[in-house]
Design a protein around this motif. Structure first.
Motif, short mmCIF file in Angstrom:
data_model
loop_
_atom_site.label_atom_id
_atom_site.label_comp_id
_atom_site.label_asym_id
_atom_site.label_seq_id
_atom_site.Cartn_x
_atom_site.Cartn_y
_atom_site.Cartn_z
N ARG A 38 -3.38 4.05 -3.35
CA ARG A 38 -3.06 3.76 -4.75
C ARG A 38 -4.32 3.41 -5.53
O ARG A 38 -4.47 3.80 -6.69
CB ARG A 38 -2.05 2.62 -4.83
CG ARG A 38 -0.71 2.95 -4.20
CD ARG A 38 0.31 1.87 -4.44
NE ARG A 38 0.77 1.86 -5.83
CZ ARG A 38 1.81 1.18 -6.28
NH1 ARG A 38 2.50 0.43 -5.44
NH2 ARG A 38 2.16 1.22 -7.53
N GLU A 39 -5.23 2.68 -4.91
CA GLU A 39 -6.43 2.25 -5.62
C GLU A 39 -7.37 3.42 -5.89
O GLU A 39 -7.90 3.54 -7.00
CB GLU A 39 -7.15 1.16 -4.81
CG GLU A 39 -6.40 -0.16 -4.80
CD GLU A 39 -7.13 -1.25 -4.04
OE1 GLU A 39 -8.24 -0.97 -3.53
OE2 GLU A 39 -6.61 -2.37 -3.96
N VAL A 40 -7.60 4.27 -4.89
CA VAL A 40 -8.56 5.36 -5.10
C VAL A 40 -7.99 6.47 -5.98
O VAL A 40 -8.74 7.27 -6.55
CB VAL A 40 -9.07 5.94 -3.76
CG1 VAL A 40 -9.77 4.88 -2.94
CG2 VAL A 40 -7.95 6.61 -2.97
N LEU A 41 -6.67 6.53 -6.09
CA LEU A 41 -6.03 7.58 -6.88
C LEU A 41 -5.33 7.04 -8.13
O LEU A 41 -4.49 7.72 -8.72
CB LEU A 41 -5.01 8.34 -6.01
CG LEU A 41 -5.59 9.09 -4.81
CD1 LEU A 41 -4.49 9.57 -3.88
CD2 LEU A 41 -6.45 10.27 -5.27
N ALA A 42 -5.70 5.85 -8.53
CA ALA A 42 -5.02 5.19 -9.65
C ALA A 42 -5.04 6.01 -10.93
O ALA A 42 -4.09 5.95 -11.73
CB ALA A 42 -5.65 3.81 -9.90
N MET B 205 -12.62 9.18 1.29
CA MET B 205 -11.32 8.51 1.34
C MET B 205 -10.37 9.12 0.31
O MET B 205 -9.18 9.37 0.60
CB MET B 205 -11.51 7.01 1.04
CG MET B 205 -10.23 6.22 0.84
SD MET B 205 -9.28 6.10 2.36
CE MET B 205 -7.98 4.98 1.91
N THR B 206 -10.87 9.39 -0.88
CA THR B 206 -10.04 9.96 -1.95
C THR B 206 -9.54 11.34 -1.57
O THR B 206 -8.36 11.67 -1.76
CB THR B 206 -10.85 10.03 -3.26
OG1 THR B 206 -11.31 8.72 -3.59
CG2 THR B 206 -10.00 10.57 -4.39
N TYR C 50 -1.14 12.74 -8.19
CA TYR C 50 -1.40 12.05 -6.93
C TYR C 50 -1.18 10.55 -7.05
O TYR C 50 -0.79 9.89 -6.07
CB TYR C 50 -2.82 12.34 -6.44
CG TYR C 50 -2.97 13.71 -5.81
CD1 TYR C 50 -2.34 14.01 -4.61
CD2 TYR C 50 -3.72 14.70 -6.43
CE1 TYR C 50 -2.47 15.26 -4.02
CE2 TYR C 50 -3.85 15.96 -5.86
CZ TYR C 50 -3.22 16.23 -4.65
OH TYR C 50 -3.34 17.48 -4.07
N ALA C 51 -1.42 9.99 -8.21
CA ALA C 51 -1.15 8.57 -8.42
C ALA C 51 0.34 8.29 -8.26
O ALA C 51 0.75 7.28 -7.67
CB ALA C 51 -1.64 8.13 -9.79
#
Length: 715
Positions: free
Chosen positions: A559-563, A524-525, A568-569
């Motif tokens: 947003r959650e996986v790239l926080a 997913m990331t 990328y965030a």
């Protein structure tokens, strides 16, 4: 497949074929929705639950000082407080106390924490006789069952079964008359209060400023348990402490409404300290159980679950629970919150199969009175299970070897469109699959992969917008790109009509939700990074979708996986601010509903609220406004937001049996409207409902809102 998985699948299959259980669960579930709506009439549920969430978060952040304050005030009022590190510690304290006081019989009112610690078995093993006095708990005690619901533990049993149990236990004539069964229970249980030397209750709320507690019941037995015997023991989780009486009152206002659809509970009991008993001082002991709660409080992904007030509503609206009941969960706590609590109280291994059972419809999230994002926590736990067990060979190949390589993935999809012809016969649906795949098409047809994907068609689409009022990017998702490219071409047609130019970045790929829902967070990331690298190209005003699950991925999951991923965030935050479902864009941004008025598109339709559209994006009325504007007669089905049963790979690999049961419910609701077409705004829902309705005779077509708008515009 592991032995544990085989046993779990067997339990599910048995529940799915238990017609009486199915009838009981559906009758309750449908009645609950109506009762709850009536109970909350005139109340602002969102405001109420926001208050509780804020208060519970404060309590969690200050848990040590509030716990100390509670203990200080409780002991000042005459109670003795004991903190038990785990279930065994809690049971040992109560048994030791009982033996020191010469207790041979205990009466109990309903307590999920005592179920969690398996207190009854521990008492019996120590030679102490426990008697449950809550009617539902007494029934399952006689039947030697686990609770199948947190609030209604015997919901899985019928009055004839209960009558047989009562006859065996009491020697009285067997009956299935409800009034007579209640009379027998009262008569049998009443003696127990006076025979017992100790009463054990739970506690719904612990109040730090007073050292008191609140109990919420419908039968009044908790008052008898806590007052008649000479010793009262209250057993509760440490997370039940709230700062003030006003905070407890907030919970008391919402709990019965959300739990059972009652305006208020029959008995609200407030206890502070020990009260005199037969002229002598009464003993009161409060056992506060940790048993994994402190560990949960330190887990940034899961700590919100400690907001739970144990209303059980997440089971009441869960389509999985309504299909299989509570006993398949294999633990004391059931449904969405039960999955999480089991992982922390009993270990991730015990919760592994439960974690996989969630279909991801977010019904629990929408109804939770503490505003817990239960689905997000379950997805986190699913990734933990995947780290330990793996995701299986097929998913590993699909996600990690294929889907991460965008060009290879898209090439393989194109190849599959050619290879499918022997089973499709050149048609757009697959009616039968051979050999061990046959079960997948027993109760539904499947769509074929489009001969030409949307990405391959898009360069040739002529957009006649001389002076566009806006430019938007279309994120198609796999459904619109490779299965239903007509959704993309319809979107272009409709938006061009409204003066909007549509861009399609060719480097976009799968949103990654199939991988995330399978526990593969890494894939997913990686897919999030790939998509973010192209979605902002051309500086679109908005990024539109025709799939609400993709909307959720772009708006929330990226947003959650790239926080913590720097550049990328930042891109994820920018994309999240621009993402919108196309119906919401047309109605809320363009304010263009009236531009479809007068098109006179005849036909009767019913609308299915896709789970992630209504409960993820808050979009429900906009598609209905557009359908009415073009002249469709809209007939609402019963529970239009009930899940369709798709859930991606859930319906193919994880739990096709549960999926079939959920889809059957939805199909019956659709047919009962008499509509010619069922409309939705999700390609996944279209796959499921189109296939199910076709297998049921093909009398009802399944269409996406954007398709009907494009058809209404004509050529």
């Amino acid at each position: 497949m592991s032995q544990r998985s085989k046993e779990y699948k067997h339990k599910i299959d048995r529940a799915l074929h238990d017609n009486r259980l199915q009838a009981a669960l559906h009758t309750f579930g449908d009645a609950y929705v109506v009762s709850r709506a009536n109970a909350f009439e005139g109340y602002d549920f969102e405001a109420m639950r926001s208050e509780i969430a804020e208060m519970k978060d404060y309590s969690l952040a200050h848990r040590e000082e509030l716990l100390a304050e509670f203990i200080k005030n409780a002991e000042a009022a005459g109670s003795k407080v004991y903190i038990a590190k785990d279930a065994e510690d809690a049971n040992d304290y109560i048994i030791r106390l009982a033996k020191e006081r010469g207790v041979s019989k205990v009466v109990k009112s309903k307590s999920m924490v005592s179920e969690e610690t398996h207190l009854n078995k521990a008492l019996a093993a120590a030679g102490i006789s426990p008697l449950e006095t809550d009617l539902g708990e007494w029934i399952i005690q006689l039947a030697d069952h686990r609770p199948s619901h947190m609030v209604m533990p015997a919901i899985h049993m019928f009055r004839d079964q209960i009558g047989e149990l009562f006859a065996k236990a009491t020697g009285k004539p067997e009956t299935d008359d409800i009034n007579e069964l209640v009379r027998i229970a009262r008569q049998e249980l009443r003696e127990g209060y006076f025979e017992a030397e100790m009463g054990i209750s739970g506690a719904n709320i612990l109040i730090a400023e007073t050292g008191g507690m609140a109990l919420v019941t419908n039968e009044g037995n908790a008052r008898l348990v806590s007052t008649i015997p000479g010793i009262h023991v209250a057993i509760s989780g440490i997370e039940k402490v709230v700062p003030k009486l006003e905070d407890a009152a907030r919970i008391m206002r919402i709990l019965p409404k959300n739990a059972t659809g009652q305006p208020m509970t029959s008995y609200g009991t407030w206890i502070r300290g020990a009260v005199p008993h037969d002229g002598e001082d009464k003993e009161q002991h409060i056992v506060l159980v940790d048993n994994g709660r402190s560990r949960m409080a330190e887990d940034s992904h899961c700590k919100d679950a400690l907001r739970c007030i144990r209303c059980g509503a997440c089971a009441n609206v869960c389509p999985v629970y309504q299909s299989v009941g509570g006993h398949v969960y294999g633990s004391i706590y059931i449904s969405a919150i039960g999955v999480i609590l089991t992982a922390f109280y009993e270990g991730i291994d015990k919760a592994a199969e439960l974690v996989k059972a969630c279909i991801g419809c977010r019904s629990c999230v929408a109804i939770c009175p503490s505003k817990i994002d239960l689905e997000s926590i379950i997805l986190h736990l699913r990734s933990k299970v995947a780290e330990k067990e793996g995701i299986g060979f097929v998913k590993d190949m699909a996600f990690r070897k294929l889907m991460r390589n965008r060009r290879l993935f898209h090439s393989m999809v194109r190849a599959a469109s050619l290879l499918q012809k022997p089973v499709s016969g050149g048609e757009k649906t697959i009616r039968h699959l051979p050999l061990f795949f046959s079960s997948l098409t027993e109760w539904r047809t499947l769509p074929t992969i489009a001969e030409k994907s949307l990405r391959d068609q898009f360069p040739a689409i002529e957009q006649k917008v001389a002076a566009p009022r806006a430019k938007v990017t279309l994120f198609a998702g796999c459904g619109a790109d490779f299965i239903y490219p007509e959704l993309g071409t319809s979107l272009v047609k409709v938006l061009n009509h409204l003066g909007v130019e549509v861009m399609f970045p060719d480097d976009q790929t799968c949103c990654g939700i199939p991988a995330l829902y399978s526990g593969d967070r890494d894939t997913m990331t990686e897919l999030a990074r790939q998509n973010l690298s192209c979605l902002l190209d051309g500086d679109p005003e908005y990024i539109l979708t025709v799939c609400p699950t993709c909307t959720m991925a772009l708006r929330k999951d990226f947003r959650e996986v790239l926080a913590n991923d720097g550049e990328y965030a930042e891109k994820a935050a920018m994309v999240a601010d621009k993402v919108m479902d196309v119906s919401a864009y047309i109605v809320d941004v363009l304010d263009a509903t009236e531009q479809f008025a007068g098109l006179k598109a005849a036909g009767t339709v019913t609308y299915h609220d896709s789970c992630h559209l209504k409960r993820g994006s808050g979009v429900s009325e906009q598609p209905r406004q557009l359908l009415s504007a073009v002249g469709k007669e809209l007939v609402e089905m019963q529970r239009p937001d009930r899940c369709c049963g798709f859930g991606g790979s859930y319906s193919f690999l994880s739990h096709p049996g549960i999926s079939k049961a959920i889809t059957t419910d939805k199909a019956e609701d659709i047919e009962n409207t008499g509509a010619q077409t069922v409309v939705m705004d999700c390609p996944g829902c279209k796959i499921m409902l189109s296939g199910a309705m076709e297998k049921r005779g093909g009398q009802v077509a399944a269409r996406h809102t954007i398709e009907l708008l494009a058809e209404a515009l004509g050529d």
